[in-house]
Write a protein that holds these residues in place. Structure first.
Motif, PDB file in Angstrom:
ATOM      1  N   ILE A 183       0.836  -1.205   0.000  1.00 14.31           N
ATOM      2  CA  ILE A 183       0.000   0.000   0.000  1.00 14.31           C
ATOM      3  C   ILE A 183       0.871   1.256   0.000  1.00 14.31           C
ATOM      4  O   ILE A 183       0.615   2.211  -0.735  1.00 14.31           O
ATOM      5  N   LYS A 184       1.936   1.252   0.792  1.00 13.15           N
ATOM      6  CA  LYS A 184       2.869   2.384   0.825  1.00 13.15           C
ATOM      7  C   LYS A 184       3.521   2.586  -0.538  1.00 13.15           C
ATOM      8  O   LYS A 184       3.604   3.714  -1.037  1.00 13.15           O
ATOM      9  N   ILE A 185       3.982   1.508  -1.136  1.00 13.66           N
ATOM     10  CA  ILE A 185       4.660   1.582  -2.438  1.00 13.66           C
ATOM     11  C   ILE A 185       3.735   2.167  -3.501  1.00 13.66           C
ATOM     12  O   ILE A 185       4.178   2.899  -4.384  1.00 13.66           O
ATOM     13  N   PHE A 197      -0.240   5.367  -1.348  1.00 17.43           N
ATOM     14  CA  PHE A 197      -1.260   5.718  -0.358  1.00 17.43           C
ATOM     15  C   PHE A 197      -0.590   6.341   0.867  1.00 17.43           C
ATOM     16  O   PHE A 197       0.555   6.035   1.188  1.00 17.43           O
ATOM     17  N   SER A 198      -1.320   7.193   1.548  1.00 19.60           N
ATOM     18  CA  SER A 198      -0.815   7.870   2.748  1.00 19.60           C
ATOM     19  C   SER A 198      -1.136   7.096   4.018  1.00 19.60           C
ATOM     20  O   SER A 198      -0.780   7.530   5.113  1.00 19.60           O
ATOM     21  N   GLY A 199      -1.838   5.992   3.873  1.00 25.55           N
ATOM     22  CA  GLY A 199      -2.190   5.193   5.030  1.00 25.55           C
ATOM     23  C   GLY A 199      -3.117   4.065   4.659  1.00 25.55           C
ATOM     24  O   GLY A 199      -3.442   3.862   3.483  1.00 25.55           O
ATOM     25  N   ALA A 200      -3.541   3.334   5.691  1.00 23.90           N
ATOM     26  CA  ALA A 200      -4.414   2.183   5.488  1.00 23.90           C
ATOM     27  C   ALA A 200      -5.437   2.115   6.612  1.00 23.90           C
ATOM     28  O   ALA A 200      -5.133   2.452   7.759  1.00 23.90           O
ATOM     29  N   ALA A 201      -6.635   1.686   6.266  1.00 20.83           N
ATOM     30  CA  ALA A 201      -7.712   1.503   7.247  1.00 20.83           C
ATOM     31  C   ALA A 201      -8.092   0.028   7.277  1.00 20.83           C
ATOM     32  O   ALA A 201      -8.148  -0.626   6.241  1.00 20.83           O
TER      33      ALA A 201
END
Length: 178
Positions: free
Chosen positions: A161-163, A166-170
């Motif tokens: 997700i970072k790659i 995205f600025s974060g994950a929920a």
């Protein structure tokens, strides 16, 4: 606001759980930046009881999906959804989108962050998954707010997700609410 390097957000199950306030505090103390209280059918009194069980200094890290009028008196944020929240005065607002086009139509500087879903097949909603490739969609836009991946997110998928930008994950299904 907390560090924006990579946000980690927990979302409660639809129905309230035992000792929910304490469990929310535990998540905030152990790595989660925000917790969303998502109880669409909860009574106002029940929601207020959960919020009041959270210390005042942590409440800016809480978003409520319903009973948005409680935000002003309790200091929590709101999550704007189809059930409301657009007109609530709160510096702590979030919302969700299901396409890149929806994100590009949002007014800048209103939201603390925006969730984009589903990026993976859902854990909590069997059979619900991405109909288009949202995981790669961020490379074509430059939003003025953090975009948070939602849907099928697990701890093992955070690096990917970072790659993808995205600025974060929920997370909902991958959170231990016991």
């Amino acid at each position: 606001m907390v560090d924006n390097s990579f946000l980690l957000i927990a979302i409660t199950p639809v129905t309230p759980i035992a000792d929910e306030s304490a469990k929310i505090c535990r998540l905030l103390d152990h790595g989660f930046d925000f917790v969303h209280i998502r109880h669409p059918e909860i009574a106002v009194g029940q929601m207020l009881k959960i919020i009041e069980g959270i210390p005042a200094d942590l409440r800016s890290r809480i978003k409520i999906h319903d009973h948005h009028h409680l935000a002003y008196e309790t200091g929590v944020g709101v999550h704007v959804n189809t059930r409301g929240g657009e007109n609530v005065e709160s510096p702590f607002k979030s919302t969700g989108c299901h396409s890149i086009q929806e994100i590009t139509r949002l007014t800048p500087d209103i939201y603390e962050y925006v969730m984009l879903s589903p990026v993976f097949p859902s854990i909590s909603k069997p059979g619900y998954g991405p109909s288009v490739d949202l995981l790669n969609g961020l490379k074509n836009i430059n939003p003025s707010f953090p975009i948070i991946a939602l849907g099928g997110v697990t701890h093992e998928k955070l690096s990917e997700i970072k790659i993808r930008g995205f600025s974060g994950a929920a997370m909902l299904g991958a959170v231990d609410w016991s």
